[in-house]
Design an enzyme around this catalytic site. Structure first.
Site, PDB file in Angstrom:
ATOM      1  N   GLU A 169      -1.331 118.470 -42.085  1.00 31.09           N
ATOM      2  CA  GLU A 169      -0.755 118.328 -40.757  1.00 31.09           C
ATOM      3  C   GLU A 169       0.641 118.914 -40.734  1.00 31.09           C
ATOM      4  OE1 GLU A 169       0.078 118.088 -37.138  1.00 31.09           O
ATOM      5  OE2 GLU A 169      -1.915 117.347 -37.666  1.00 31.09           O
TER       6      GLU A 169
ATOM      7  N   ASP B 161      -5.275 121.597 -31.481  1.00 27.01           N
ATOM      8  CA  ASP B 161      -4.571 121.955 -30.251  1.00 27.01           C
ATOM      9  C   ASP B 161      -5.217 123.241 -29.712  1.00 27.01           C
ATOM     10  OD1 ASP B 161      -2.765 122.884 -28.292  1.00 27.01           O
ATOM     11  OD2 ASP B 161      -1.056 122.048 -29.377  1.00 27.01           O
TER      12      ASP B 161
ATOM     13  N   GLU C  33     -11.105 109.660 -34.769  1.00 24.07           N
ATOM     14  CA  GLU C  33     -10.567 108.756 -33.753  1.00 24.07           C
ATOM     15  C   GLU C  33     -10.604 109.421 -32.373  1.00 24.07           C
ATOM     16  OE1 GLU C  33      -6.522 106.116 -32.970  1.00 24.07           O
ATOM     17  OE2 GLU C  33      -6.648 107.426 -34.705  1.00 24.07           O
ATOM     18  N   TYR C  34     -10.213 110.700 -32.311  1.00 23.14           N
ATOM     19  CA  TYR C  34     -10.267 111.419 -31.035  1.00 23.14           C
ATOM     20  C   TYR C  34     -11.701 111.499 -30.528  1.00 23.14           C
ATOM     21  CZ  TYR C  34      -5.431 113.059 -31.264  1.00 23.14           C
ATOM     22  OH  TYR C  34      -4.068 113.132 -31.294  1.00 23.14           O
ATOM     23  N   GLU C  35     -12.610 111.772 -31.420  1.00 17.18           N
ATOM     24  CA  GLU C  35     -14.008 111.901 -31.034  1.00 17.18           C
ATOM     25  C   GLU C  35     -14.545 110.593 -30.465  1.00 17.18           C
ATOM     26  OE1 GLU C  35     -18.158 113.429 -33.120  1.00 17.18           O
ATOM     27  OE2 GLU C  35     -16.268 113.536 -34.207  1.00 17.18           O
TER      28      GLU C  35
ATOM     29  N   ASP D  48     -13.421 118.991 -28.025  1.00 20.40           N
ATOM     30  CA  ASP D  48     -13.870 118.575 -26.701  1.00 20.40           C
ATOM     31  C   ASP D  48     -13.448 119.608 -25.654  1.00 20.40           C
ATOM     32  OD1 ASP D  48     -11.109 117.872 -27.056  1.00 20.40           O
ATOM     33  OD2 ASP D  48     -11.256 116.816 -25.145  1.00 20.40           O
TER      34      ASP D  48
ATOM     35  N   ASP E 196       2.263 123.402 -43.024  1.00 18.19           N
ATOM     36  CA  ASP E 196       1.741 124.314 -42.024  1.00 18.19           C
ATOM     37  C   ASP E 196       0.531 125.044 -42.611  1.00 18.19           C
ATOM     38  OD1 ASP E 196       1.291 126.489 -40.240  1.00 18.19           O
ATOM     39  OD2 ASP E 196       3.399 126.473 -39.662  1.00 18.19           O
TER      40      ASP E 196
END
Length: 157
Positions: free
Chosen positions: A5, A61, A136-138, A97, A39
């Protein structure tokens, strides 16, 4: 597993979630999960050629402005980096998504010399649940009824 990250604030949330889940389970189910604040542009400085078996790009992103296309993690610039560190049979697993990012990636990835496999625009309908590790996003997006797209990319043989 190594979570890479770029942003410290995002990394901190991942670390806190891992620690919380370990406390709740009272055992270390994720002993093989580590994080690196770095990075992705430096992948070839971090990993040796062929050292990585699989790369997961989960809900990256989308960088929606056309001028930001090279920042997308499925851009030809990043695909070159992945090629340099992936093992010969290595794979890229990409989930999102964002329909625009997914459609763009469906063009960009083959143009960069990769083969698309297992492409779906509705992962939870098309793939057995036991074959999918939900992020978690999913979980959040799926609960809202949003479709999740996924593809797997490999090198041309």
């Amino acid at each position: 597993f190594l979570g890479l990250e770029r942003y410290a604030s995002v990394l901190q949330k991942a670390i806190e979630r891992k620690e919380r889940e370990e406390r709740e389970r009272e055992k270390r189910e994720r002993e093989n999960l580590y994080f690196l604040w770095e990075d992705a542009k430096r992948l070839t400085e971090i990993f040796a050629p062929g050292e990585v078996a699989r790369i997961y790009l989960n809900f990256s992103d989308p960088w929606p402005k056309a001028g930001h296309a090279m920042r997308r993690l499925t851009s030809s610039e990043f695909l070159k980096l992945y090629d340099a560190v992936l093992a010969p049979e290595g794979e890229i697993w990409f989930k999102t998504d964002n329909d625009g990012l997914f459609e763009w990636s469906l063009e960009e990835i083959p143009a960069a010399g990769w083969v698309l496999q297992d492409v779906t625009r509705d992962l939870h309908r098309d793939v057995p649940a036991e074959e999918n590790v939900m992020t978690e996003y999913e979980e959040k997006f799926s609960a809202r009824g949003q479709k999740i797209s996924r593809l797997i990319a490999t090198r041309k043989k």
